[in-house]
Scaffold this motif. Sequence first.
Motif, PDB file in Angstrom:
ATOM      1  N   ARG A  84      38.684  25.092 -21.795  1.00 38.65           N
ATOM      2  CA  ARG A  84      37.556  24.648 -20.975  1.00 38.65           C
ATOM      3  C   ARG A  84      37.919  23.345 -20.267  1.00 38.65           C
ATOM      4  N   CYS A  85      37.584  23.247 -18.981  1.00 34.17           N
ATOM      5  CA  CYS A  85      37.877  22.043 -18.196  1.00 34.17           C
ATOM      6  C   CYS A  85      37.027  20.873 -18.684  1.00 34.17           C
ATOM      7  N   PRO A  86      37.635  19.668 -18.781  1.00 31.21           N
ATOM      8  CA  PRO A  86      36.874  18.517 -19.285  1.00 31.21           C
ATOM      9  C   PRO A  86      35.837  17.999 -18.283  1.00 31.21           C
ATOM     10  N   TYR A  87      35.929  18.415 -16.995  1.00 27.85           N
ATOM     11  CA  TYR A  87      35.096  17.755 -15.981  1.00 27.85           C
ATOM     12  C   TYR A  87      33.700  18.384 -15.893  1.00 27.85           C
ATOM     13  N   HIS A  88      33.612  19.699 -15.613  1.00 27.01           N
ATOM     14  CA  HIS A  88      32.293  20.350 -15.517  1.00 27.01           C
ATOM     15  C   HIS A  88      32.196  21.605 -16.382  1.00 27.01           C
ATOM     16  N   GLY A  89      33.211  21.795 -17.261  1.00 27.56           N
ATOM     17  CA  GLY A  89      33.072  22.814 -18.294  1.00 27.56           C
ATOM     18  C   GLY A  89      33.427  24.244 -17.909  1.00 27.56           C
ATOM     19  N   TRP A  90      34.032  24.456 -16.753  1.00 34.68           N
ATOM     20  CA  TRP A  90      34.477  25.831 -16.473  1.00 34.68           C
ATOM     21  C   TRP A  90      35.441  26.255 -17.580  1.00 34.68           C
ATOM     22  N   LYS A  91      35.346  27.548 -17.951  1.00 37.50           N
ATOM     23  CA  LYS A  91      36.183  28.033 -19.056  1.00 37.50           C
ATOM     24  C   LYS A  91      37.007  29.244 -18.599  1.00 37.50           C
TER      25      LYS A  91
ATOM     26  N   HIS B 264      45.665  22.338 -12.883  1.00 42.84           N
ATOM     27  CA  HIS B 264      44.532  21.823 -12.104  1.00 42.84           C
ATOM     28  C   HIS B 264      43.439  22.880 -11.968  1.00 42.84           C
ATOM     29  N   CYS B 265      42.294  22.528 -12.460  1.00 42.61           N
ATOM     30  CA  CYS B 265      41.138  23.429 -12.468  1.00 42.61           C
ATOM     31  C   CYS B 265      40.824  23.899 -11.040  1.00 42.61           C
ATOM     32  N   PRO B 266      40.547  25.188 -10.853  1.00 39.43           N
ATOM     33  CA  PRO B 266      40.273  25.674  -9.495  1.00 39.43           C
ATOM     34  C   PRO B 266      38.934  25.175  -8.930  1.00 39.43           C
ATOM     35  N   HIS B 267      38.080  24.557  -9.776  1.00 39.43           N
ATOM     36  CA  HIS B 267      36.819  24.017  -9.253  1.00 39.43           C
ATOM     37  C   HIS B 267      37.114  22.818  -8.357  1.00 39.43           C
ATOM     38  N   ARG B 268      37.491  21.662  -8.986  1.00 39.91           N
ATOM     39  CA  ARG B 268      37.803  20.487  -8.158  1.00 39.91           C
ATOM     40  C   ARG B 268      39.048  19.773  -8.662  1.00 39.91           C
ATOM     41  N   LEU B 269      39.936  20.546  -9.302  1.00 41.81           N
ATOM     42  CA  LEU B 269      41.329  20.169  -9.554  1.00 41.81           C
ATOM     43  C   LEU B 269      41.563  19.123 -10.646  1.00 41.81           C
ATOM     44  N   ALA B 270      40.571  18.858 -11.481  1.00 43.12           N
ATOM     45  CA  ALA B 270      40.826  17.975 -12.632  1.00 43.12           C
ATOM     46  C   ALA B 270      41.826  18.658 -13.564  1.00 43.12           C
ATOM     47  N   SER B 271      42.451  17.849 -14.404  1.00 45.20           N
ATOM     48  CA  SER B 271      43.502  18.380 -15.272  1.00 45.20           C
ATOM     49  C   SER B 271      42.930  19.042 -16.527  1.00 45.20           C
TER      50      SER B 271
HETATM   51  S1  FES Z   1      36.953  20.301 -12.005  1.00 44.71           S
HETATM   52 FE1  FES Z   1      37.061  21.702 -13.645  1.00 44.71          FE
HETATM   53  S2  FES Z   1      35.017  22.296 -13.984  1.00 44.71           S
HETATM   54 FE2  FES Z   1      34.924  20.970 -12.322  1.00 44.71          FE
END
Ligand code: FES
Length: 393
Positions: free
Chosen positions: A87-94, A68-75
């Motif tokens: 890279r996270c699929p939701y907002h692109g954090w890498k 779970h991404c530390p931004h907003r927990l998407a997978s």
């Molecule tokens: S939840 Fe992963 S970049 Fe936003």
Amino acid sequence: MLTREENELLTRVGRGTPCGELLRRYWHPVAAAGELTEQTPIRPVKILGEELVVYRDKQGKYGLVGEHCPHRLASLAYGRVDEEGIRCPYHGWKFDRTGKCLEQPAEPAGSTFKERIKHVAYPVEPLGGLIFAYLGPEPRPLLPRWDVLVWENGRRWIVKDSIIDCNWLQPMENSVDPAHLFWLHGDTAHLARRVKKYAERHEFIVFEFGINKRRTSLPVGTGEASLTDEHPLLFPTTLRHVAPYEDGRGHRHNLQIRVPIDDTHTQVFRANFVPSDIEKSPADAPVPFRYSQLKKGSRDYDLRMVSAQDSMAWETQGPVTDRTQERLGVEDEGIIILRKLLKEQIENVQNGRDPIGMIRDPAKNRIIELNVINERIGLYRPASLTQDRAIAS
Ligand code: FES
Ligand SMILES: [Fe+2]
């Protein structure tokens, strides 16, 4: 029979539990290398109750980070990989494989926010067609180079079973329960021909990596000899043994690694190696991988398979078997020895000591050849493929 508290102590795998902390001192496979391809470079995995993703980046390096991404927990299981990381699929954090946040594309230029982000990440190492992970404190021990994972003169392949719906300790107790071979597996084609009547003696010898189990089949008729079958349980989660191959014409050396997914699910990986003068399995060669389905639905086991017979026994004991209800006999000596060993290792960790089997000297880890004999199938001494046939170091 155990008390409820003892049963909890020996079975729970979560972070912060006594057994969970012990299990985190060992390396565990999280995937077969053959599962991570260019088309599917990311897989979600759960191990010791932790939700993670394992991936192979575009440089071919492996990483294991929190799902779970530390931004907003998407997978991150639906993310993408590049040369540097995932890279996270939701907002692109890498993130890179150490959990460092490399990019936050929607933050203002010059922002230092990403420097304050540290994502969950664990070290991983490939060996013998498996990707192993270490979830414990530093300094980490060396990843053990068990013979089956390292031998080169022969053919190696990996099997990943469908998930077993029970706690990890049930399959491990089964590994020091030699009486079950005759009863649970005795009707299976290749075993039935060899074993006519139950007459066995069992011994259990604790050694530096676990428990050596020795089964002696006693003569049941005149002119018969007793036959020894000896192989180790590698503490805490592995069985090393040998089985007949191709109708008894060869030997299939085998590691069965029972990885705790959470308190009530276990993932079994099996590494197989058949020695051969013709085939080679160099350390850097891809290792074939296949998946094995043990049951079609709840209780619908394919009982022609030895591994399905075992999983039937383990699962029907209950999700975490209630050891306050059991009645152990003399034949259960191996199980009692394993539980004592497990309790001692939990105490070692609690008291700041290393548990059994930690390898820290690379000179002792070039290859660890194990004591495996099975006279019933014509293997009369421990198989060493390094004495007369050199392996590359
Ligand atoms: S939840 Fe992963 S970049 Fe936003
Ligand atoms: Fe079995």
